[in-house]
Design a protein around this motif. Structure first.
Motif, short mmCIF file in Angstrom:
data_model
loop_
_atom_site.label_atom_id
_atom_site.label_comp_id
_atom_site.label_asym_id
_atom_site.label_seq_id
_atom_site.Cartn_x
_atom_site.Cartn_y
_atom_site.Cartn_z
N ALA A 150 0.82 -1.29 0.16
CA ALA A 150 0.11 0.30 -0.27
C ALA A 150 1.04 0.98 0.16
O ALA A 150 0.94 2.46 1.34
CB ALA A 150 -1.02 -0.06 1.26
N ALA A 151 1.56 1.63 -1.52
CA ALA A 151 2.52 2.26 -0.74
C ALA A 151 2.36 3.87 -0.41
O ALA A 151 2.91 4.64 -0.60
CB ALA A 151 3.04 2.58 -2.39
N SER A 152 0.84 4.05 -1.48
CA SER A 152 0.31 5.43 -1.27
C SER A 152 0.12 6.31 0.62
O SER A 152 -0.14 7.21 0.51
CB SER A 152 -1.04 5.27 -1.91
OG SER A 152 -1.63 4.73 -1.11
N GLY A 153 -0.23 4.86 1.07
CA GLY A 153 0.16 5.20 2.51
C GLY A 153 -1.73 5.70 2.83
O GLY A 153 -1.93 5.84 3.67
N GLU A 154 -2.48 5.12 2.19
CA GLU A 154 -4.27 5.88 2.33
C GLU A 154 -4.53 4.39 2.27
O GLU A 154 -4.65 3.36 1.46
CB GLU A 154 -3.84 6.29 1.05
CG GLU A 154 -3.71 7.48 0.20
CD GLU A 154 -4.11 8.41 -0.75
OE1 GLU A 154 -5.46 7.56 -1.32
OE2 GLU A 154 -3.88 9.49 -1.56
#
Length: 325
Positions: free
Chosen positions: A239-243
């Motif tokens: 979940a690289a976006s951190g969202e």
């Protein structure tokens, strides 16, 4: 010897270089002269205090590395001084010498140099688990790979090619898409396109894909679900976006979709899986069909810059840090 230490979590600039005494191996341990550390996004998240498990301080970052056994602790058998090995330990890679329990040593196929050995375990075992162990991919199916020019993405492409899957690769620049195409992706698409769902389906003649390897998180999860064909599998690896992402159970039911989380750490305790993966990878490496894609290489003193470059999406392949430089 030199090592990188983190005393408080935060952005990569919290990483400090310090001099300490060389450690001595204890019972059931070996000491490695660390030649290369493979850096994963999980390491960046650990420094920031945002990984799946809480960061324990002080932290020596880096959980994946390769080196030469420099000394054996009491009770160690089956290993020799001078032997090259890889290690997965969760932390401890960013130092010139590291003490590693024997259970943390990971077999890698023959024929890899130190940087390739450091780039192999996390990305390639994760790719194997994602597509084979949990994803149950079969020849002729389609797979969509996000972040296709990164360490995991390049590993996934090579494994997918070996499985005779049709590959759609997503990446954020033309240069990254070329890397994916050169490795064997059949279709490449810019992940920044607003119409990415329609573009994927158009590439497949209006059909969806059988597997989507999801590393972005957030809003992209909903888009990934819309890309899937009936009975498709969404494999959540990051979940690289951190969202945060939300799932609508009704939407899953309508197309009989499945969503599977993938985390390598607990899977490495399955010795049958590890042995099966090695049996799968060995001939592919020997024949040249598979090779870890080593990206930028940094000296130990530039570790913070390496981590920042990963955060800024400036890198391709597996970033490695070489403590002996």
């Amino acid at each position: 010897m030199r090592q990188i230490i983190v005393l408080q979590t935060g952005n990569p600039d919290v990483m400090q270089l310090q001099d300490v005494a060389k450690p001595e191996p204890g019972e059931g341990q070996v000491r490695l002269k660390v030649q290369a550390a493979g850096i994963n996004f999980a390491d960046v998240l650990a420094v920031k205090g945002q990984y799946l498990t809480p960061t324990k301080l002080p932290l020596i970052p880096g959980g994946e590395f390769a080196g030469v056994i420099d000394a054996l602790g009491p009770g160690v058998s089956g290993f020799t001084v001078g032997q090259q090995v890889a290690a997965l330990t969760g932390q401890g890679a960013l130092q010139e010498y590291a003490v590693v329990p024997v259970r943390g040593l990971i077999p890698v196929p023959a024929g890899l140099d130190a940087a390739e050995a450091a780039a192999f375990p996390v990305s390639y075992y994760t790719a194997y688990i994602t597509l084979i162990t949990l994803g149950r991919a079969v020849s002729g199916e389609t797979v969509l790979i996000q972040g296709a020019a990164g360490a995991l993405g390049t590993a996934l492409i090579q494994v997918a090619r070996a499985l005779d899957l049709k590959i759609i690769a997503l990446a954020s620049t033309d240069a990254k898409l070329k890397i994916a195409a050169d490795l064997g992706a059949h279709t490449t698409l810019n992940s920044e396109r607003e119409d990415i769902v329609d573009a994927v389906k158009e590439a497949l003649g209006g059909q969806g894909v059988n597997l989507v390897v999801e590393i972005t998180g957030g809003e992209m999860v909903q888009r990934s679900l819309r890309m899937l064909a009936p009975q498709g599998r969404l494999m959540i690896v990051g979940a690289a976006s951190g969202e945060q992402a939300s799932l609508n159970p009704t939407a899953l039911m309508k197309k009989n979709l499945s969503v599977t989380g993938v985390w390598l750490t607990p899977m490495l305790g399955d010795r049958q899986m590890v042995e099966s993966a090695l049996a799968f990878f060995g001939p592919l490496i020997a024949s040249g069909q598979l090779r870890p894609q080593v990206g930028p290489r940094y000296p130990l003193a530039q570790s913070a810059q390496a981590f920042q470059d990963i955060l800024d999406r400036k890198t391709t392949g597996k970033v490695t840090i070489e403590p002996q430089r």
